[in-house]
Design an enzyme around this catalytic site. Sequence first.
Site, PDB file in Angstrom:
ATOM      1  N   ARG A 287      -1.644  -0.492  53.458  1.00 57.55           N
ATOM      2  CA  ARG A 287      -2.526  -1.170  52.501  1.00 57.55           C
ATOM      3  C   ARG A 287      -3.029  -2.494  53.084  1.00 57.55           C
ATOM      4  NH1 ARG A 287      -2.905  -3.060  46.953  1.00 57.55           N
ATOM      5  NH2 ARG A 287      -4.692  -4.408  47.113  1.00 57.55           N
TER       6      ARG A 287
ATOM      7  N   TYR B 266      -6.588  -3.910  55.549  1.00 58.44           N
ATOM      8  CA  TYR B 266      -7.793  -4.626  55.106  1.00 58.44           C
ATOM      9  C   TYR B 266      -7.572  -6.140  55.135  1.00 58.44           C
ATOM     10  CZ  TYR B 266     -11.147  -6.327  51.555  1.00 58.44           C
ATOM     11  OH  TYR B 266     -12.112  -7.010  50.864  1.00 58.44           O
TER      12      TYR B 266
ATOM     13  N   ALA C  44      -7.354  -7.476  58.649  1.00 55.89           N
ATOM     14  CA  ALA C  44      -8.654  -7.565  59.327  1.00 55.89           C
ATOM     15  C   ALA C  44      -9.459  -8.744  58.765  1.00 55.89           C
ATOM     16  CB  ALA C  44      -9.436  -6.257  59.129  1.00 55.89           C
ATOM     17  N   LYS C  45      -9.437  -8.911  57.457  1.00 55.71           N
ATOM     18  CA  LYS C  45     -10.179 -10.016  56.838  1.00 55.71           C
ATOM     19  C   LYS C  45      -9.562 -11.356  57.264  1.00 55.71           C
ATOM     20  CE  LYS C  45     -13.116  -9.154  53.635  1.00 55.71           C
ATOM     21  NZ  LYS C  45     -14.590  -9.037  53.742  1.00 55.71           N
TER      22      LYS C  45
ATOM     23  N   PHE D 137     -11.705   3.613  35.867  1.00 50.86           N
ATOM     24  CA  PHE D 137     -11.594   3.742  34.414  1.00 50.86           C
ATOM     25  C   PHE D 137     -12.926   4.216  33.811  1.00 50.86           C
ATOM     26  CE2 PHE D 137      -7.918   0.428  33.929  1.00 50.86           C
ATOM     27  CZ  PHE D 137      -7.038   1.349  34.470  1.00 50.86           C
TER      28      PHE D 137
HETATM   29  C1  UGA Z   1      -9.121  -4.835  45.638  1.00 53.71           C
HETATM   30  C2  UGA Z   1      -9.507  -4.971  47.096  1.00 53.71           C
HETATM   31  O1  UGA Z   1      -8.518  -4.541  47.921  1.00 53.71           O
HETATM   32  C3  UGA Z   1      -9.838  -6.364  47.508  1.00 53.71           C
HETATM   33  O2  UGA Z   1     -10.693  -6.327  48.533  1.00 53.71           O
HETATM   34  C4  UGA Z   1     -10.619  -7.106  46.578  1.00 53.71           C
HETATM   35  O3  UGA Z   1     -10.580  -8.460  46.958  1.00 53.71           O
HETATM   36  C5  UGA Z   1     -10.102  -6.966  45.214  1.00 53.71           C
HETATM   37  O4  UGA Z   1      -9.969  -5.586  44.852  1.00 53.71           O
HETATM   38  C6  UGA Z   1     -11.125  -7.589  44.335  1.00 53.71           C
HETATM   39  O5  UGA Z   1     -11.713  -6.900  43.528  1.00 53.71           O
HETATM   40  O6  UGA Z   1     -11.353  -8.799  44.531  1.00 53.71           O
HETATM   41  P1  UGA Z   1      -7.034  -4.696  44.015  1.00 53.71           P
HETATM   42  O7  UGA Z   1      -7.123  -5.835  43.063  1.00 53.71           O
HETATM   43  O8  UGA Z   1      -5.661  -4.221  44.272  1.00 53.71           O
HETATM   44  O9  UGA Z   1      -7.765  -5.123  45.389  1.00 53.71           O
HETATM   45  O10 UGA Z   1      -7.933  -3.463  43.577  1.00 53.71           O
HETATM   46  P2  UGA Z   1      -8.144  -2.413  42.435  1.00 53.71           P
HETATM   47  O11 UGA Z   1      -8.352  -1.103  43.080  1.00 53.71           O
HETATM   48  O12 UGA Z   1      -9.215  -2.857  41.535  1.00 53.71           O
HETATM   49  O13 UGA Z   1      -6.730  -2.324  41.685  1.00 53.71           O
HETATM   50  C7  UGA Z   1      -6.265  -3.239  40.745  1.00 53.71           C
HETATM   51  C8  UGA Z   1      -5.007  -2.687  40.116  1.00 53.71           C
HETATM   52  O14 UGA Z   1      -5.332  -1.544  39.320  1.00 53.71           O
HETATM   53  C9  UGA Z   1      -3.930  -2.209  41.072  1.00 53.71           C
HETATM   54  O15 UGA Z   1      -2.679  -2.545  40.538  1.00 53.71           O
HETATM   55  C10 UGA Z   1      -4.076  -0.697  41.089  1.00 53.71           C
HETATM   56  O16 UGA Z   1      -2.893  -0.049  41.447  1.00 53.71           O
HETATM   57  C11 UGA Z   1      -4.476  -0.440  39.652  1.00 53.71           C
HETATM   58  N1  UGA Z   1      -5.261   0.806  39.380  1.00 53.71           N
HETATM   59  C12 UGA Z   1      -6.339   1.141  40.132  1.00 53.71           C
HETATM   60  C13 UGA Z   1      -4.894   1.603  38.293  1.00 53.71           C
HETATM   61  O17 UGA Z   1      -3.902   1.343  37.583  1.00 53.71           O
HETATM   62  N2  UGA Z   1      -5.632   2.734  38.004  1.00 53.71           N
HETATM   63  C14 UGA Z   1      -6.719   3.086  38.722  1.00 53.71           C
HETATM   64  O18 UGA Z   1      -7.354   4.114  38.384  1.00 53.71           O
HETATM   65  C15 UGA Z   1      -7.094   2.261  39.822  1.00 53.71           C
END
Ligand code: UGA
Length: 334
Positions: free
Chosen positions: A137, A140, A143-144, A193
């Site tokens: 995980r 990313y 790299a950033k 969602f």
């Molecule tokens: C992501 C990216 O990795 C980052 O680049 C970015 O900076 C960040 O979003 C952002 O939007 O700024 P993350 O916050 O983990 O990071 O991304 P999401 O995929 O939006 O997930 C947020 C949370 O929702 C996580 O806990 C994930 O496990 C959860 N999730 C995701 C769900 O519960 N259900 C889903 O269908 C998708």
Amino acid sequence: MGSHLARALLERDCCKVRVVDLSMDKLPEKHERLEKIEASVDDGGVIAEVVSWSDIVVSATAICNPAVYNTDPAAVIQANFTHLEPLVKRCARSGKRLIHFSTCEVYGHPQRSPSGQILPMNEDSTPLTMGPISKERWSYAAAKQLLERLIYGCGRHEGLDYTIVRPFNVIGPRMDYMPGVDGEGTPRVLACFMRALLFREPLRLVDGGRARRAFSYVTDFTDAVVRIIERPSACQRQIINIGCPDNDITIKELAVRLREKYAAMCAVPPSAIVSVSSEEFYGPGYEDVERRIPDIDKARALLDWEPRTPIDEMLGPIIEDYVTRYAPFCPAKS
Ligand code: UGA
């Protein structure tokens, strides 16, 4: 985020905007100060041309889709570091100002106070704490982070004029994509969602949706970036968090509020919500971030800026946008 910034700049009548992207469908069809160049940042000669045209280069290209970090880390590292290294070096050599969109994900796991409280993430003092290499995980964030270190180094040793922006979970209309319609795989949570709601499938909460995120609205974000553009001296060689600490909620709360708003707006019964394990959802190598709260004191001080949009105000326009764009591809209401 790039298309929102381009529109905000065009509205202000302050400059000419040249957009380089693979598709232009999120931009106005025509505008006298807008020029569109359909190309990839890694096409030969594109970076040289972009830098030579511009007074300010805003670098917004990325693969920022968590489902890809542990399934195609090579592509993630290439898009987020390798392809952009020449851009940074050329801006440094040419004396061009660079505004680079990095990510809150560089902070990695949050830090805690001695009493165990999760601390806000600060640009200049919070350590960047990622998991082991086997937790892909972090490909990313690594790299950033490396690109940020290159930019910082070029600033200190070669005089590069830069500002690094770290956005915190920015959401809004015209963002992300709909799997099965205009993209594949798993986008960020809001699009997951919305896909579930539009296709009348259950919303899936990873590990019960206990992780928290402080969501910020895309117009608050672009407002901050426009202020960065307009304040070159104040923002020179600064790293700036852009986010909304007051919008810190669990993913479960997001799911509940979104499905209720959607049910009310679209006159449908509320969708089901189910829990899945992170392993089941993302596969091996995923590691979640428990919580991310931005410290935005620097943005407030340098930009005279404040995020204004609470979560409940964001959801209506986001739902409206998804319904307009994607309802024709969804099963009809029965
Ligand atoms: C992501 C990216 O990795 C980052 O680049 C970015 O900076 C960040 O979003 C952002 O939007 O700024 P993350 O916050 O983990 O990071 O991304 P999401 O995929 O939006 O997930 C947020 C949370 O929702 C996580 O806990 C994930 O496990 C959860 N999730 C995701 C769900 O519960 N259900 C889903 O269908 C998708």
